[in-house]
Write a protein that holds these residues in place. Structure first.
Motif, mmCIF file in Angstrom:
data_model
loop_
_atom_site.group_PDB
_atom_site.id
_atom_site.type_symbol
_atom_site.label_atom_id
_atom_site.label_comp_id
_atom_site.label_asym_id
_atom_site.label_seq_id
_atom_site.Cartn_x
_atom_site.Cartn_y
_atom_site.Cartn_z
ATOM 1 N N GLY A 71 40.026 42.566 49.547
ATOM 2 C CA GLY A 71 40.155 42.832 48.119
ATOM 3 C C GLY A 71 39.347 41.847 47.289
ATOM 4 O O GLY A 71 38.748 40.910 47.806
ATOM 5 N N PRO A 72 39.340 42.050 45.996
ATOM 6 C CA PRO A 72 38.572 41.155 45.117
ATOM 7 C C PRO A 72 39.218 39.765 45.034
ATOM 8 O O PRO A 72 40.409 39.591 45.307
ATOM 9 N N TRP A 73 38.424 38.783 44.633
ATOM 10 C CA TRP A 73 38.884 37.398 44.636
ATOM 11 C C TRP A 73 40.044 37.154 43.680
ATOM 12 O O TRP A 73 40.875 36.298 43.924
ATOM 13 N N TRP A 74 40.129 37.868 42.610
ATOM 14 C CA TRP A 74 41.188 37.611 41.624
ATOM 15 C C TRP A 74 42.553 38.123 42.073
ATOM 16 O O TRP A 74 43.557 37.856 41.452
ATOM 17 N N ARG A 75 42.595 38.807 43.179
ATOM 18 C CA ARG A 75 43.873 39.291 43.703
ATOM 19 C C ARG A 75 44.519 38.307 44.669
ATOM 20 O O ARG A 75 45.621 38.537 45.130
ATOM 21 N N HIS A 76 43.844 37.210 44.968
ATOM 22 C CA HIS A 76 44.376 36.206 45.887
ATOM 23 C C HIS A 76 44.974 35.051 45.086
ATOM 24 O O HIS A 76 44.277 34.393 44.323
ATOM 25 N N PRO A 77 46.276 34.778 45.259
ATOM 26 C CA PRO A 77 46.916 33.711 44.475
ATOM 27 C C PRO A 77 46.317 32.326 44.704
ATOM 28 O O PRO A 77 46.274 31.514 43.791
ATOM 29 N N ILE A 78 45.826 32.034 45.893
ATOM 30 C CA ILE A 78 45.275 30.711 46.165
ATOM 31 C C ILE A 78 44.024 30.451 45.334
ATOM 32 O O ILE A 78 43.752 29.315 44.934
ATOM 33 N N MET A 79 43.276 31.493 45.010
ATOM 34 C CA MET A 79 42.083 31.308 44.177
ATOM 35 C C MET A 79 42.465 30.880 42.773
ATOM 36 O O MET A 79 41.751 30.114 42.130
#
Length: 90
Positions: free
Chosen positions: A15-23
């Motif tokens: 998925g896109p980077w903004w969907r990962h909480p760690i980012m």
């Protein structure tokens, strides 16, 4: 026995980077620090500390600040002098 190879098309996408909480932690932490430093700089410029022009300020009891500072330094001065003379008597 048959071996099946997985192609890139068969693998699930992350998925896109903004969907990962760690980012959001990686980007949000430094961003919060930069914003806080800008706020601190703005407050320091808008509300500077007052300048004290008098060097011999008098406290509420009427005792000069220089006299208080000298008596407060006495133990440190005695220790410094004791260390400098290597414990010799005066």
């Amino acid at each position: 026995m048959t071996t099946t190879r997985l192609n890139d098309i068969d693998l699930p996408t992350s998925g896109p980077w903004w969907r990962h909480p760690i980012m959001w932690l990686v980007i949000g932490g430094p961003t919060a620090v930069v914003v806080a430093s800008m706020v601190t700089l703005t407050l320091a410029i808008v509300y500077p500390d007052p300048v004290v022009h008098s060097t011999s300020a008098v406290d509420r009891s009427g005792v000069a600040a220089d006299e208080i500072a000298d008596t407060a330094k006495t133990p440190a001065m005695n220790a410094r002098n004791h260390a400098a003379t290597a414990g010799q008597s005066r």
